[in-house]
Scaffold this motif. Structure first.
Motif, mmCIF file in Angstrom:
data_model
loop_
_atom_site.group_PDB
_atom_site.id
_atom_site.type_symbol
_atom_site.label_atom_id
_atom_site.label_comp_id
_atom_site.label_asym_id
_atom_site.label_seq_id
_atom_site.Cartn_x
_atom_site.Cartn_y
_atom_site.Cartn_z
ATOM 1 N N ILE A 221 0.844 -1.193 0.000
ATOM 2 C CA ILE A 221 0.000 0.000 0.000
ATOM 3 C C ILE A 221 0.879 1.243 0.000
ATOM 4 C CG2 ILE A 221 -1.716 1.330 1.300
ATOM 5 C CD1 ILE A 221 -2.725 -1.374 2.406
ATOM 6 N N ARG A 222 0.584 2.177 -0.893
ATOM 7 C CA ARG A 222 1.373 3.399 -0.990
ATOM 8 C C ARG A 222 1.228 4.258 0.260
ATOM 9 N NH1 ARG A 222 -1.123 5.987 -6.003
ATOM 10 N NH2 ARG A 222 -2.791 4.535 -5.474
ATOM 11 N N VAL A 223 2.346 4.814 0.710
ATOM 12 C CA VAL A 223 2.388 5.711 1.869
ATOM 13 C C VAL A 223 3.013 7.017 1.422
ATOM 14 C CG1 VAL A 223 3.264 6.056 4.213
ATOM 15 C CG2 VAL A 223 2.654 3.746 3.433
ATOM 16 N N ARG A 224 2.412 8.136 1.837
ATOM 17 C CA ARG A 224 2.956 9.449 1.512
ATOM 18 C C ARG A 224 3.076 10.284 2.784
ATOM 19 N NH1 ARG A 224 4.020 6.725 -2.034
ATOM 20 N NH2 ARG A 224 3.513 6.919 -4.265
ATOM 21 N N ASN A 225 4.288 10.776 3.035
ATOM 22 C CA ASN A 225 4.552 11.709 4.130
ATOM 23 C C ASN A 225 4.278 13.105 3.593
ATOM 24 O OD1 ASN A 225 5.583 13.385 6.102
ATOM 25 N ND2 ASN A 225 7.658 12.539 6.065
ATOM 26 N N VAL A 226 3.196 13.721 4.068
ATOM 27 C CA VAL A 226 2.777 15.014 3.529
ATOM 28 C C VAL A 226 3.067 16.160 4.507
ATOM 29 C CG1 VAL A 226 1.041 13.990 2.035
ATOM 30 C CG2 VAL A 226 0.382 14.706 4.338
ATOM 31 N N ALA A 227 4.016 15.957 5.419
ATOM 32 C CA ALA A 227 4.416 17.052 6.304
ATOM 33 C C ALA A 227 4.849 18.251 5.459
ATOM 34 C CB ALA A 227 5.551 16.609 7.215
ATOM 35 N N LEU A 228 4.395 19.430 5.839
ATOM 36 C CA LEU A 228 4.683 20.632 5.062
ATOM 37 C C LEU A 228 6.171 20.826 4.784
ATOM 38 C CD1 LEU A 228 3.535 23.231 3.763
ATOM 39 C CD2 LEU A 228 3.744 24.323 5.998
ATOM 40 N N PRO A 229 7.069 20.609 5.777
ATOM 41 C CA PRO A 229 8.498 20.772 5.476
ATOM 42 C C PRO A 229 9.022 19.777 4.454
ATOM 43 C CG PRO A 229 8.107 20.860 7.846
ATOM 44 C CD PRO A 229 6.843 20.369 7.217
ATOM 45 N N VAL A 230 8.388 18.611 4.343
ATOM 46 C CA VAL A 230 8.796 17.621 3.344
ATOM 47 C C VAL A 230 8.299 18.034 1.959
ATOM 48 C CG1 VAL A 230 8.499 15.224 2.582
ATOM 49 C CG2 VAL A 230 8.931 15.725 4.995
ATOM 50 N N LEU A 231 7.053 18.448 1.877
ATOM 51 C CA LEU A 231 6.482 18.843 0.586
ATOM 52 C C LEU A 231 7.089 20.128 0.058
ATOM 53 C CD1 LEU A 231 2.663 18.162 1.153
ATOM 54 C CD2 LEU A 231 4.333 16.687 0.018
ATOM 55 N N GLY A 232 7.356 21.080 0.953
ATOM 56 C CA GLY A 232 7.886 22.366 0.528
ATOM 57 C C GLY A 232 6.861 23.221 -0.200
ATOM 58 N N ARG A 233 5.576 22.901 -0.016
ATOM 59 C CA ARG A 233 4.496 23.665 -0.636
ATOM 60 C C ARG A 233 3.254 23.527 0.237
ATOM 61 N NH1 ARG A 233 5.569 18.969 -3.262
ATOM 62 N NH2 ARG A 233 3.859 17.582 -3.907
ATOM 63 N N ALA A 234 2.220 24.302 -0.064
ATOM 64 C CA ALA A 234 1.042 24.373 0.804
ATOM 65 C C ALA A 234 0.335 23.033 0.948
ATOM 66 C CB ALA A 234 0.068 25.424 0.280
ATOM 67 N N TYR A 235 0.379 22.197 -0.078
ATOM 68 C CA TYR A 235 -0.209 20.857 -0.035
ATOM 69 C C TYR A 235 0.242 20.089 -1.269
ATOM 70 C CZ TYR A 235 -3.576 23.259 -3.100
ATOM 71 O OH TYR A 235 -4.142 24.004 -4.098
ATOM 72 N N GLY A 236 0.179 18.779 -1.174
ATOM 73 C CA GLY A 236 0.415 17.929 -2.335
ATOM 74 C C GLY A 236 -0.917 17.440 -2.866
ATOM 75 N N VAL A 237 -0.935 16.998 -4.106
ATOM 76 C CA VAL A 237 -2.150 16.439 -4.700
ATOM 77 C C VAL A 237 -1.847 15.022 -5.173
ATOM 78 C CG1 VAL A 237 -3.936 16.689 -6.453
ATOM 79 C CG2 VAL A 237 -2.943 18.732 -5.401
ATOM 80 N N TYR A 238 -2.694 14.074 -4.771
ATOM 81 C CA TYR A 238 -2.468 12.652 -5.040
ATOM 82 C C TYR A 238 -3.692 12.043 -5.712
ATOM 83 C CZ TYR A 238 1.237 13.730 -1.799
ATOM 84 O OH TYR A 238 2.316 14.327 -1.209
ATOM 85 N N CYS A 239 -3.438 11.233 -6.738
ATOM 86 C CA CYS A 239 -4.489 10.534 -7.459
ATOM 87 C C CYS A 239 -4.417 9.049 -7.148
ATOM 88 C CB CYS A 239 -4.373 10.759 -8.964
ATOM 89 S SG CYS A 239 -4.747 12.437 -9.487
ATOM 90 N N LEU A 240 -5.524 8.455 -6.750
ATOM 91 C CA LEU A 240 -5.501 7.060 -6.342
ATOM 92 C C LEU A 240 -5.253 6.115 -7.501
ATOM 93 C CD1 LEU A 240 -8.423 6.953 -3.782
ATOM 94 C CD2 LEU A 240 -5.996 7.179 -3.356
ATOM 95 N N ASN A 241 -5.597 6.534 -8.729
ATOM 96 C CA ASN A 241 -5.426 5.649 -9.877
ATOM 97 C C ASN A 241 -4.048 5.756 -10.491
ATOM 98 O OD1 ASN A 241 -6.380 8.347 -10.702
ATOM 99 N ND2 ASN A 241 -6.147 7.563 -12.765
ATOM 100 N N ASP A 242 -3.203 6.642 -9.995
ATOM 101 C CA ASP A 242 -1.853 6.843 -10.532
ATOM 102 C C ASP A 242 -0.890 5.954 -9.752
ATOM 103 O OD1 ASP A 242 0.820 7.857 -10.941
ATOM 104 O OD2 ASP A 242 -0.068 9.663 -11.777
ATOM 105 N N GLY A 243 -0.107 5.154 -10.432
ATOM 106 C CA GLY A 243 0.820 4.252 -9.773
ATOM 107 C C GLY A 243 1.831 4.953 -8.889
ATOM 108 N N ASN A 244 2.142 6.204 -9.184
ATOM 109 C CA ASN A 244 3.076 6.959 -8.349
ATOM 110 C C ASN A 244 2.373 7.756 -7.269
ATOM 111 O OD1 ASN A 244 5.457 6.236 -9.783
ATOM 112 N ND2 ASN A 244 4.854 7.639 -11.423
ATOM 113 N N GLY A 245 1.039 7.774 -7.309
ATOM 114 C CA GLY A 245 0.284 8.463 -6.278
ATOM 115 C C GLY A 245 0.277 9.961 -6.436
ATOM 116 N N ALA A 246 0.728 10.495 -7.524
ATOM 117 C CA ALA A 246 0.737 11.941 -7.739
ATOM 118 C C ALA A 246 -0.033 12.273 -9.010
ATOM 119 C CB ALA A 246 2.165 12.466 -7.847
ATOM 120 N N CYS A 247 -0.765 13.371 -8.981
ATOM 121 C CA CYS A 247 -1.541 13.767 -10.160
ATOM 122 C C CYS A 247 -0.662 14.529 -11.136
ATOM 123 C CB CYS A 247 -2.709 14.650 -9.738
ATOM 124 S SG CYS A 247 -3.908 13.768 -8.706
#
Length: 247
Positions: A221-247
């Protein structure tokens, strides 16, 4: 499960808003409805868990044009006002999970979201166990109780896709960059074990400011650490149908 070709999840954690930050984060959310169908927050919304800080967070999230789902983090518990903070958020229209689940309608799709704060204990081979002093037993049993609650909620929820929302990490891979000595205080393998058993499509967490964004549970199961200091932006966007989990 059916594949959602259009469901986009905006997510972030560890925004750590203080009383002096009113309006600052909200500006960064302008147009979020054009980029995502739901907004999820993985805890540490405040600096010190005061009610005043909780009200700032609530005002920043109030009236967003897409559903908002959140969990609290350790900072939000610091002043023992976690229930009051959760109440302020709910009054602002935010869905706050506390080791339970909710089904969010996103267009014609049903998204199941399960989770809560999570807790620590460490990871397989290098973890605490329910042995010895009562204090250690209580520490580990708290995590085990949470993991079991998530497993039950995941099995009961009926939705097209399921996402788990946590503050603490379920795997050590997304902690890489943090000192290994503090891994037991950043997450627990029990969380991943529960989700792998019940099944989900994505796990989102925060807490590890110096960690890595991407990882995977032993069960795939894909896991994403979305802590703001890790992302470096206001939020990340993730698509469930994308194998990499990113839109």
């Amino acid at each position: 499960m059916s594949i959602l070709t259009d469901l986009r999840i905006a997510a972030v954690g560890d925004i750590h808003l203080g009383e002096d930050m009113g309006g600052q984060y909200r500006r960064k959310l302008e147009g979020i409805e054009d980029r995502a169908d739901v907004f999820m927050l993985t805890g540490d919304l405040t600096r010190h868990g005061t009610l005043e800080e909780g009200r700032v967070v609530a005002d920043e999230l109030r009236g967003l044009p897409i559903p908002v789902v959140a969990v609290l983090g350790n900072h939000d518990y610091h002043s023992d006002l976690q229930y009051e903070i959760a109440g302020e958020l709910r009054d602002a229209g935010v869905i706050v999970l506390d080791d339970d689940g909710v089904v969010v309608q996103c267009g014609d799709k049903k998204l199941g979201v399960v989770g809560g704060k999570g807790f620590g204990g460490g990871f397989a081979g290098k973890c605490a166990s329910e042995f010895g002093e009562r204090e250690i037993k209580n520490f580990v049993s708290h995590t085990r109780y949470i993991a079991e609650a998530w497993k039950v909620a995941l099995k009961e929820i009926v939705a097209d896709e399921r996402v788990v929302l946590s503050h603490y990490s379920p795997i050590k891979e997304t902690l890489e960059g943090e000192p290994p000595e503090i891994y037991p205080f950043l997450g627990s393998y029990l969380l991943a074990e529960a989700v792998d058993t019940a099944g989900a499509d994505l796990i989102l967490h925060g807490h590890a400011h110096k960690g890595q964004e991407k990882g995977m549970t032993p069960g795939g199961i894909r896991v994403r650490n979305v802590a703001l200091p890790v992302l470096g932006r206001a939020y990340g966007v993730y698509c469930l149908n994308d194998g990499n989990g990113a839109c």
